[in-house]
Enzyme design. Structure first.
Site, PDB file in Angstrom:
ATOM      1  N   CYS A  45       0.837  -1.211   0.000  1.00 53.67           N
ATOM      2  CA  CYS A  45       0.000   0.000   0.000  1.00 53.67           C
ATOM      3  C   CYS A  45       0.864   1.250   0.000  1.00 53.67           C
ATOM      4  CB  CYS A  45      -0.912   0.021   1.223  1.00 53.67           C
ATOM      5  SG  CYS A  45      -1.979  -1.410   1.346  1.00 53.67           S
TER       6      CYS A  45
HETATM    7  C1  BEZ Z   1       0.558  -4.610   1.812  1.00 55.90           C
HETATM    8  O1  BEZ Z   1       0.053  -3.558   1.499  1.00 55.90           O
HETATM    9  O2  BEZ Z   1       1.762  -4.798   1.725  1.00 55.90           O
HETATM   10  C2  BEZ Z   1      -0.281  -5.776   2.294  1.00 55.90           C
HETATM   11  C3  BEZ Z   1      -1.426  -5.527   3.014  1.00 55.90           C
HETATM   12  C4  BEZ Z   1      -2.177  -6.596   3.455  1.00 55.90           C
HETATM   13  C5  BEZ Z   1      -1.772  -7.891   3.166  1.00 55.90           C
HETATM   14  C6  BEZ Z   1      -0.624  -8.116   2.405  1.00 55.90           C
HETATM   15  C7  BEZ Z   1       0.131  -7.036   1.971  1.00 55.90           C
END
Ligand code: BEZ
Length: 213
Positions: free
Chosen positions: A46
């Site tokens: 994210c």
């Molecule tokens: C991420 O944004 O890295 C992420 C968020 C939730 C689960 C897996 C990755």
């Protein structure tokens, strides 16, 4: 929760964001919009996604598209995380992030897919036109960061095909030839597309992109 389908009016809502309270429809005004959710603040994928969107500010502006992100974390969390995004992604986040702590907007837009995760939003994308109609929806899992070049590409296609009687073929990029929509009879093409056309098959007619000089 009502099912949202292409062509529906984008459901309106009022929500707290990192840039204050917004009424979604008022905030959109006459612009196109992209509403996109991500699973959680302070997560690695994210962080790269929101940094990328911020670095594409000029590209969204050129297309008259306002961007708003969403997660189920709160405003304070968003503010802290934005500092990290700016620091690590070499950018300035300049769009609001909805703090959907009560899940109201996620529910409205069906962004929680319980068999993927019971609480966190998946990576939903809604492209909304300047009449507040939903024009495109894409859903990615948490593990797959989105391709924002693809989002710009689909906005180019949506905006082109909204105003011209063309469709865009596989892997089309802005500037490539377009497909003449089937509703236009071949005999009528020269009057509508003065740049010319190629009839590959009676149902497959190609023409140069009409909105370019
Ligand atoms: C991420 O944004 O890295 C992420 C968020 C939730 C689960 C897996 C990755």
């Amino acid at each position: 929760m009502a099912t949202i389908r292409l062509g529906d009016e984008a459901p309106n809502f009022t929500a707290e964001t990192s840039e204050g309270t917004i009424n979604f429809h008022e905030w959109l005004g006459d612009s196109w919009g992209i509403l996109f959710s991500h699973p959680a603040d302070y997560t690695p994928v994210c962080t790269t996604e929101l940094g990328t969107v911020a670095r594409y500010t000029d590209e969204f502006k050129k297309r008259n598209v306002k961007v708003v992100a969403l997660s189920v974390d709160g405003v304070e969390s968003h503010h802290g995380w934005i500092k990290d995004i700016n620091e690590t992604q070499n950018t300035t986040v300049n769009f609001p992030i909805i703090a959907d702590e009560d899940g109201k907007v996620s529910e409205l837009y069906d962004m929680i897919h319980p068999n993927a995760d019971s609480k966190l939003t998946v990576r939903s994308v809604f492209v909304i036109d300047n009449n507040k109609k939903v024009k495109l929806m894409i859903t990615y899992p948490a593990s797959t960061g989105r391709n924002f070049d693809e989002l710009l590409r689909v906005v180019d296609s949506l905006q082109l095909t909204a105003y011209h009687k063309v469709a865009t073929p596989a892997n089309w990029q802005n500037g490539d030839d377009c497909v003449v929509v089937p509703a236009i009879a071949t005999a009528d093409i020269p009057a509508i597309f003065p740049k010319g056309f190629t009839e590959v098959k009676p149902y497959l007619r190609m023409t140069p992109q009409p909105n370019l000089d």
